[in-house]
Design a protein around this motif. Sequence first.
Motif, PDB file in Angstrom:
ATOM      1  N   ASN A 139       0.838  -1.207   0.000  1.00 57.28           N
ATOM      2  CA  ASN A 139       0.000   0.000   0.000  1.00 57.28           C
ATOM      3  C   ASN A 139       0.869   1.252   0.000  1.00 57.28           C
ATOM      4  O   ASN A 139       0.572   2.221  -0.709  1.00 57.28           O
ATOM      5  CB  ASN A 139      -0.928   0.008   1.212  1.00 57.28           C
ATOM      6  CG  ASN A 139      -2.019  -1.029   1.101  1.00 57.28           C
ATOM      7  OD1 ASN A 139      -2.281  -1.562   0.014  1.00 57.28           O
ATOM      8  ND2 ASN A 139      -2.659  -1.339   2.220  1.00 57.28           N
ATOM      9  N   ARG A 140       1.929   1.233   0.778  1.00 58.10           N
ATOM     10  CA  ARG A 140       2.837   2.372   0.860  1.00 58.10           C
ATOM     11  C   ARG A 140       3.549   2.566  -0.490  1.00 58.10           C
ATOM     12  O   ARG A 140       3.725   3.690  -0.960  1.00 58.10           O
ATOM     13  CB  ARG A 140       3.862   2.108   1.965  1.00 58.10           C
ATOM     14  CG  ARG A 140       4.684   3.292   2.327  1.00 58.10           C
ATOM     15  CD  ARG A 140       3.891   4.222   3.194  1.00 58.10           C
ATOM     16  NE  ARG A 140       4.663   5.414   3.422  1.00 58.10           N
ATOM     17  CZ  ARG A 140       4.142   6.601   3.604  1.00 58.10           C
ATOM     18  NH1 ARG A 140       2.827   6.760   3.599  1.00 58.10           N
ATOM     19  NH2 ARG A 140       4.894   7.641   3.816  1.00 58.10           N
ATOM     20  N   LYS A 141       3.913   1.468  -1.124  1.00 54.31           N
ATOM     21  CA  LYS A 141       4.568   1.505  -2.432  1.00 54.31           C
ATOM     22  C   LYS A 141       3.638   2.153  -3.466  1.00 54.31           C
ATOM     23  O   LYS A 141       4.054   3.015  -4.248  1.00 54.31           O
ATOM     24  CB  LYS A 141       4.927   0.086  -2.859  1.00 54.31           C
ATOM     25  CG  LYS A 141       5.435  -0.063  -4.261  1.00 54.31           C
ATOM     26  CD  LYS A 141       5.609  -1.525  -4.593  1.00 54.31           C
ATOM     27  CE  LYS A 141       5.716  -1.737  -6.073  1.00 54.31           C
ATOM     28  NZ  LYS A 141       5.728  -3.129  -6.448  1.00 54.31           N
ATOM     29  N   GLN A 142       2.369   1.741  -3.449  1.00 52.68           N
ATOM     30  CA  GLN A 142       1.378   2.265  -4.386  1.00 52.68           C
ATOM     31  C   GLN A 142       1.180   3.756  -4.163  1.00 52.68           C
ATOM     32  O   GLN A 142       1.103   4.529  -5.127  1.00 52.68           O
ATOM     33  CB  GLN A 142       0.047   1.517  -4.198  1.00 52.68           C
ATOM     34  CG  GLN A 142      -0.930   1.712  -5.324  1.00 52.68           C
ATOM     35  CD  GLN A 142      -0.389   1.132  -6.626  1.00 52.68           C
ATOM     36  OE1 GLN A 142       0.208   0.081  -6.668  1.00 52.68           O
ATOM     37  NE2 GLN A 142      -0.581   1.861  -7.709  1.00 52.68           N
ATOM     38  N   LEU A 143       1.131   4.187  -2.906  1.00 55.45           N
ATOM     39  CA  LEU A 143       0.941   5.599  -2.577  1.00 55.45           C
ATOM     40  C   LEU A 143       2.102   6.430  -3.126  1.00 55.45           C
ATOM     41  O   LEU A 143       1.902   7.483  -3.719  1.00 55.45           O
ATOM     42  CB  LEU A 143       0.854   5.756  -1.056  1.00 55.45           C
ATOM     43  CG  LEU A 143       0.679   7.167  -0.522  1.00 55.45           C
ATOM     44  CD1 LEU A 143      -0.738   7.650  -0.779  1.00 55.45           C
ATOM     45  CD2 LEU A 143       0.989   7.214   0.954  1.00 55.45           C
ATOM     46  N   LYS A 144       3.326   5.930  -2.962  1.00 57.21           N
ATOM     47  CA  LYS A 144       4.489   6.671  -3.442  1.00 57.21           C
ATOM     48  C   LYS A 144       4.555   6.680  -4.965  1.00 57.21           C
ATOM     49  O   LYS A 144       4.993   7.675  -5.570  1.00 57.21           O
ATOM     50  CB  LYS A 144       5.772   6.074  -2.848  1.00 57.21           C
ATOM     51  CG  LYS A 144       5.914   6.353  -1.371  1.00 57.21           C
ATOM     52  CD  LYS A 144       7.245   5.887  -0.850  1.00 57.21           C
ATOM     53  CE  LYS A 144       7.405   6.304   0.598  1.00 57.21           C
ATOM     54  NZ  LYS A 144       8.767   6.103   1.076  1.00 57.21           N
ATOM     55  N   GLN A 145       4.125   5.597  -5.597  1.00 51.92           N
ATOM     56  CA  GLN A 145       4.125   5.568  -7.060  1.00 51.92           C
ATOM     57  C   GLN A 145       3.118   6.553  -7.628  1.00 51.92           C
ATOM     58  O   GLN A 145       3.331   7.143  -8.691  1.00 51.92           O
ATOM     59  CB  GLN A 145       3.820   4.157  -7.564  1.00 51.92           C
ATOM     60  CG  GLN A 145       5.007   3.230  -7.476  1.00 51.92           C
ATOM     61  CD  GLN A 145       4.682   1.803  -7.948  1.00 51.92           C
ATOM     62  OE1 GLN A 145       3.514   1.476  -8.114  1.00 51.92           O
ATOM     63  NE2 GLN A 145       5.709   0.996  -8.134  1.00 51.92           N
ATOM     64  N   ASN A 146       2.013   6.764  -6.928  1.00 54.65           N
ATOM     65  CA  ASN A 146       0.993   7.719  -7.398  1.00 54.65           C
ATOM     66  C   ASN A 146       1.464   9.158  -7.302  1.00 54.65           C
ATOM     67  O   ASN A 146       0.887  10.042  -7.936  1.00 54.65           O
ATOM     68  CB  ASN A 146      -0.303   7.537  -6.610  1.00 54.65           C
ATOM     69  CG  ASN A 146      -1.002   6.234  -6.943  1.00 54.65           C
ATOM     70  OD1 ASN A 146      -0.743   5.643  -7.992  1.00 54.65           O
ATOM     71  ND2 ASN A 146      -1.861   5.777  -6.064  1.00 54.65           N
TER      72      ASN A 146
END
Length: 140
Positions: free
Chosen positions: A127-134
Amino acid sequence: MSEHIPIRGQVHLNLDQVSFSAMRAQGAGGQHVNKVSTAIHLRFDIKASSLPESYKEKLLAYSDQRITKEGVIMIKSQDSRSQEQNKLNAIDKLVKLIFKVTEKQKMRRATKPTKGSITRRLNAKSNRKQLKQNRRKISM
């Protein structure tokens, strides 16, 4: 003054092996503190004591600023206005130190994390990875 203070089981601390010296206490206290020697300096030679060899080894190996390189425990007590009370406090500190050093440590058992905690950790990471990619700039 051949008093014996119990430490653990059959082990006793012989007060004949402890030396005391009185000195003036530090800090606030007005005129009284400047003219009366109420602070106590306790000295206990580990090597010359009647403690069991195992206790001596543990005390000498213990890392504490009150234990000198020569194997002498030095404790200062100046909490009370009474010299006798400071003497009792210093003896109490010595007994607690010996008791703490010779206490048997519990063995630590290694444990594995549960499957649920592993799953939660990995989900949180993704989830943290997805947030940073966005947050990235969109490339054309």
